[in-house]
Design a protein around this motif. Structure first.
Motif, PDB file in Angstrom:
ATOM      1  N   HIS A  99       0.835  -1.203   0.000  1.00 57.33           N
ATOM      2  CA  HIS A  99       0.000   0.000   0.000  1.00 57.33           C
ATOM      3  C   HIS A  99       0.872   1.256   0.000  1.00 57.33           C
ATOM      4  O   HIS A  99       0.574   2.240  -0.695  1.00 57.33           O
ATOM      5  N   TRP A 100       1.944   1.219   0.779  1.00 62.00           N
ATOM      6  CA  TRP A 100       2.865   2.363   0.815  1.00 62.00           C
ATOM      7  C   TRP A 100       3.495   2.597  -0.558  1.00 62.00           C
ATOM      8  O   TRP A 100       3.567   3.735  -1.034  1.00 62.00           O
ATOM      9  N   LEU A 101       3.910   1.524  -1.220  1.00 62.52           N
ATOM     10  CA  LEU A 101       4.516   1.649  -2.540  1.00 62.52           C
ATOM     11  C   LEU A 101       3.507   2.219  -3.546  1.00 62.52           C
ATOM     12  O   LEU A 101       3.845   3.114  -4.344  1.00 62.52           O
ATOM     13  N   ASN A 102       2.274   1.731  -3.518  1.00 61.68           N
ATOM     14  CA  ASN A 102       1.269   2.186  -4.471  1.00 61.68           C
ATOM     15  C   ASN A 102       0.905   3.656  -4.285  1.00 61.68           C
ATOM     16  O   ASN A 102       0.508   4.332  -5.253  1.00 61.68           O
ATOM     17  N   ASP A 103       1.015   4.173  -3.061  1.00 55.96           N
ATOM     18  CA  ASP A 103       0.642   5.560  -2.776  1.00 55.96           C
ATOM     19  C   ASP A 103       1.821   6.520  -2.789  1.00 55.96           C
ATOM     20  O   ASP A 103       1.636   7.731  -2.635  1.00 55.96           O
ATOM     21  N   LEU A 104       3.023   5.996  -2.976  1.00 56.42           N
ATOM     22  CA  LEU A 104       4.215   6.831  -2.815  1.00 56.42           C
ATOM     23  C   LEU A 104       4.284   7.965  -3.838  1.00 56.42           C
ATOM     24  O   LEU A 104       4.800   9.048  -3.542  1.00 56.42           O
ATOM     25  N   HIS A 105       3.737   7.741  -5.046  1.00 57.25           N
ATOM     26  CA  HIS A 105       3.788   8.782  -6.068  1.00 57.25           C
ATOM     27  C   HIS A 105       2.961  10.007  -5.693  1.00 57.25           C
ATOM     28  O   HIS A 105       3.094  11.075  -6.304  1.00 57.25           O
ATOM     29  N   LYS A 106       2.091   9.871  -4.666  1.00 55.13           N
ATOM     30  CA  LYS A 106       1.275  10.993  -4.217  1.00 55.13           C
ATOM     31  C   LYS A 106       2.038  11.917  -3.274  1.00 55.13           C
ATOM     32  O   LYS A 106       1.579  13.029  -2.991  1.00 55.13           O
ATOM     33  N   MET A 107       3.200  11.466  -2.794  1.00 56.72           N
ATOM     34  CA  MET A 107       4.004  12.284  -1.896  1.00 56.72           C
ATOM     35  C   MET A 107       4.680  13.410  -2.676  1.00 56.72           C
ATOM     36  O   MET A 107       4.911  13.287  -3.885  1.00 56.72           O
ATOM     37  N   PRO A 108       5.006  14.527  -2.004  1.00 54.52           N
ATOM     38  CA  PRO A 108       5.746  15.600  -2.685  1.00 54.52           C
ATOM     39  C   PRO A 108       7.027  15.049  -3.306  1.00 54.52           C
ATOM     40  O   PRO A 108       7.765  14.291  -2.668  1.00 54.52           O
ATOM     41  N   HIS A 109       7.287  15.423  -4.545  1.00 53.52           N
ATOM     42  CA  HIS A 109       8.432  14.836  -5.233  1.00 53.52           C
ATOM     43  C   HIS A 109       8.876  15.720  -6.385  1.00 53.52           C
ATOM     44  O   HIS A 109       8.171  16.648  -6.784  1.00 53.52           O
ATOM     45  N   LYS A 110      10.031  15.383  -6.936  1.00 57.35           N
ATOM     46  CA  LYS A 110      10.497  15.924  -8.203  1.00 57.35           C
ATOM     47  C   LYS A 110      10.478  14.787  -9.214  1.00 57.35           C
ATOM     48  O   LYS A 110      10.743  13.640  -8.865  1.00 57.35           O
ATOM     49  N   GLU A 111      10.164  15.117 -10.442  1.00 60.03           N
ATOM     50  CA  GLU A 111      10.108  14.091 -11.474  1.00 60.03           C
ATOM     51  C   GLU A 111      11.250  14.289 -12.463  1.00 60.03           C
ATOM     52  O   GLU A 111      11.588  15.420 -12.820  1.00 60.03           O
ATOM     53  N   PHE A 112      11.844  13.176 -12.886  1.00 63.42           N
ATOM     54  CA  PHE A 112      12.982  13.195 -13.797  1.00 63.42           C
ATOM     55  C   PHE A 112      12.641  12.412 -15.059  1.00 63.42           C
ATOM     56  O   PHE A 112      11.759  11.553 -15.056  1.00 63.42           O
ATOM     57  N   SER A 113      13.351  12.702 -16.106  1.00 68.69           N
ATOM     58  CA  SER A 113      13.135  11.962 -17.347  1.00 68.69           C
ATOM     59  C   SER A 113      13.643  10.535 -17.187  1.00 68.69           C
ATOM     60  O   SER A 113      14.508  10.248 -16.348  1.00 68.69           O
ATOM     61  N   GLU A 114      13.122   9.641 -18.011  1.00 68.70           N
ATOM     62  CA  GLU A 114      13.558   8.250 -17.968  1.00 68.70           C
ATOM     63  C   GLU A 114      15.043   8.133 -18.267  1.00 68.70           C
ATOM     64  O   GLU A 114      15.764   7.369 -17.617  1.00 68.70           O
TER      65      GLU A 114
END
Length: 350
Positions: free
Chosen positions: A129-144
């Motif tokens: 559950h933590w892994l599935n929701d982790l993208h909702k946390m504040p973050h920076k996104e990088f290119s592949e």
């Protein structure tokens, strides 16, 4: 912009493994996710679909980090070993790998199916559950291209001149004699006796999945293993036997594997050993003077109503005399019953 977790290598080129808490990877038919979490709460997350990979990095607050640490301290997880994880014969493919760090070593648990996870879902679900929701946390996104690293701890590659050794390499490690225990003189092991035949089969009949293997060594020693599992049941029945064929039996076996109906079969790139929808698939490996013959035979060979990857290289009927011989001379006699706990997938005999 350089991802934060990619700068963790030290100046000496070594990885600070003590900085990491967890690596988690989860794959289903629909998606693939992995995360690398440091003890300070910073994380590197990758989520894949069929078209692209998204890479995120962020940091957990103290409360959320504490929840993850609490999940990793679950007694069921801390006492679970890989040997206790039982995979079914008819798996629902779902890959889960958990690597937990104690600061000095990684401890790995790997599940290759949804069924093998079921007995431990109470302990696994908080992490999933933590892994599935982790993208909702504040973050920076990088290119592949700049960020994807399969969530692995980074390693720094040091360039050096030809013949030059780094501080962490040496042609020969010489331990301090005062800190070592004298070893016994080494014993030269005899050359391994070559195999003559290896057979693996997988099939479904009357709602029962059956997996068998046979190994015959050139000196006559053999090993056979059989496993059965009813559809809908987690219980697997295992039977193992081993022994040695007489010279007459070896002669009969050599005649059977020399049968042109078998010898003429060649491997096709499209064939592979998979669990059939029905019937049986057989992987036949015969060690001939000309080299290894490695082919897949199927009970659905050349059936147009069956997907091509179930067809194999030939019809399993061609191997029926050989299979009958093995059944009669191994399972019927069954004089060398072995402990089911000693299963080795017919990698050695007896």
């Amino acid at each position: 912009m350089i991802p934060l977790l990619l700068t963790a290598a030290t100046a000496s080129g070594q990885v600070e493994y003590s900085a990491y808490l967890l690596r988690l990877e989860h794959t289903t038919f629909e998606s693939h996710q992995c995360v690398l979490l440091k003890k300070d709460g910073s994380f590197h997350l990758e989520t894949d679909n069929r078209d692209s990979t998204r890479v995120f990095e962020g940091s957990l607050g103290a409360e959320r980090l504490g929840r993850v640490q609490h999940a990793l301290e679950d007694r069921e997880l801390t006492t679970l070993s890989q040997n206790q994880i039982e995979e079914p014969l008819n798996p629902k493919h779902e890959f889960l790998q958990i690597d937990m760090s104690d600061g000095r070593h990684w401890r790995e648990l790997t599940f290759f199916s949804a069924q093998s996870q079921e007995p431990y879902l109470r302990s696994l679900q908080p992490l999933l559950h933590w892994l599935n929701d982790l993208h909702k946390m504040p973050h920076k996104e990088f290119s592949e291209d700049s960020g994807k690293n399969n969530c692995l701890p980074p390693r720094k590659i040091a360039l050096k001149k030809r013949g030059e050794l780094s501080a962490h390499e040496s042609p020969e490690v010489r331990p301090n004699p005062a800190l070592t225990i004298p070893s016994k003189p080494s014993v030269t092991k005899p050359d391994r006796i070559p195999s003559l035949l290896r057979v693996s089969s997988l099939g479904i009949k009357s709602h029962v999945v059956r997996e068998t293997c046979f190994l015959v060594i050139a000196n006559g020693f053999y090993r056979a293993e059989a496993r059965e599992q009813k559809e809908g049941s987690r219980a697997i029945q295992t039977k193992i036997t081993g022994g040695k064929f007489a010279l007459e039996e070896i002669s009969q076996l050599q005649q059977l594997i020399g049968d042109p109906a078998i010898a003429k079969i060649h491997h096709r790139k499209t064939s592979r050993m998979v669990l059939p929808m029905t019937g049986e698939m057989l992987n036949l490996q015969i060690y001939r003077d000309s080299g290894l013959q490695d082919v897949v035979l199927s009970s659905t060979f050349n059936r147009r109503d069956i997907p091509f990857f179930y067809s194999g290289d030939g019809d399993v009927k061609n191997a029926q005399p050989l299979l009958k011989f093995l059944a009669e001379h191994i399972w019927t006699n069954n004089v060398g019953g072995l402990d089911p706990a000693l299963r080795n997938d017919c990698q050695d005999a007896p």
